[in-house]
Scaffold this motif. Sequence first.
Motif, PDB file in Angstrom:
ATOM      1  N   HIS A 128       4.385  -0.085 -14.441  1.00 29.00           N
ATOM      2  CA  HIS A 128       4.070  -0.444 -13.059  1.00 29.00           C
ATOM      3  C   HIS A 128       4.445   0.734 -12.168  1.00 29.00           C
ATOM      4  O   HIS A 128       5.391   1.471 -12.459  1.00 29.00           O
ATOM      5  CB  HIS A 128       4.880  -1.661 -12.599  1.00 29.00           C
ATOM      6  N   SER A 129       3.721   0.889 -11.083  1.00 27.75           N
ATOM      7  CA  SER A 129       4.064   1.946 -10.137  1.00 27.75           C
ATOM      8  C   SER A 129       3.587   1.570  -8.743  1.00 27.75           C
ATOM      9  O   SER A 129       2.460   1.083  -8.588  1.00 27.75           O
ATOM     10  CB  SER A 129       3.414   3.273 -10.556  1.00 27.75           C
ATOM     11  N   PRO A 130       4.418   1.803  -7.712  1.00 25.86           N
ATOM     12  CA  PRO A 130       3.972   1.594  -6.340  1.00 25.86           C
ATOM     13  C   PRO A 130       3.027   2.697  -5.867  1.00 25.86           C
ATOM     14  O   PRO A 130       2.431   2.590  -4.803  1.00 25.86           O
ATOM     15  CB  PRO A 130       5.282   1.605  -5.536  1.00 25.86           C
ATOM     16  N   ASP A 167       9.846  -0.782  -3.013  1.00 25.75           N
ATOM     17  CA  ASP A 167       8.477  -0.277  -3.042  1.00 25.75           C
ATOM     18  C   ASP A 167       7.548  -1.150  -3.874  1.00 25.75           C
ATOM     19  O   ASP A 167       6.338  -0.950  -3.873  1.00 25.75           O
ATOM     20  CB  ASP A 167       8.450   1.150  -3.606  1.00 25.75           C
ATOM     21  N   HIS A 168       8.074  -2.132  -4.613  1.00 25.90           N
ATOM     22  CA  HIS A 168       7.243  -2.957  -5.479  1.00 25.90           C
ATOM     23  C   HIS A 168       6.650  -4.176  -4.765  1.00 25.90           C
ATOM     24  O   HIS A 168       5.902  -4.924  -5.379  1.00 25.90           O
ATOM     25  CB  HIS A 168       8.065  -3.463  -6.670  1.00 25.90           C
ATOM     26  N   MET A 171       2.769  -5.161  -5.061  1.00 25.67           N
ATOM     27  CA  MET A 171       2.095  -4.814  -6.303  1.00 25.67           C
ATOM     28  C   MET A 171       1.577  -6.060  -7.004  1.00 25.67           C
ATOM     29  O   MET A 171       2.278  -7.066  -7.111  1.00 25.67           O
ATOM     30  CB  MET A 171       3.077  -4.072  -7.223  1.00 25.67           C
TER      31      MET A 171
END
Length: 222
Positions: A128-130, A167-168, A171
């Motif tokens: 996962h990535s923001p 930051d997630h 998502m």
Amino acid sequence: MTDHTHAAHPSTTESGGSAADAAFWDARYAEKTQIWSGQPNAVLVQEVSDLDPGTALDLGCGEGADAVWLARRGWRVTAVDISQVALDRAAGHAADAGVADRIEFLRCDLGETFPDGQFDLVCAQFLHSPTDMPREEILRSAAAAVAPGGDLLIAGHAKFPEGAHEDHHDMHLPTPQEVLESLGLPDGEWEVLLSDEHERVHTWNDGTSVTRTDNALRVRRR
């Protein structure tokens, strides 16, 4: 794993890479000397312990706990991450564990390029990535990299617990069925071995614990 500084590491190759995304993750890893627990992901241990070792591709390897665990069990591992800070740390852990010769560390932005070859096991644990990462496209490339008879293992968060990195927050976290459908696997060529959602207790580095809801998908190329 403990943190150490090393003068030499296993081979690290740079391939592609978005400067902004790399800078984000370098800064994220630089916040602390250790971000993750240093233990292999539970789903990996559960699903891979009984497999005969072969070649493995670890996507988003972070600080290297999964890659080191695989190498200790006899796998030859290609471990990929966008962050050089993470890769340097992972290479140090591999050297400490005596498996540096069984792991190749590769810096690459998976949204732009993908490692060559086919592997007996391809793992994407919490990829996962923001940042603007094309996760579905990357996972389709991951499936294409699985050798005949090999496995693709994908683990992800079903929801983020209180206290997760800020930051997630926006998502999308897909279900295992959504991940399976997004892979676009040809009918009759793959077998679903695992598709589930589960809870686990996660302990932060400060000793506090939260209950996480995660999910996992494991498919095998026939």
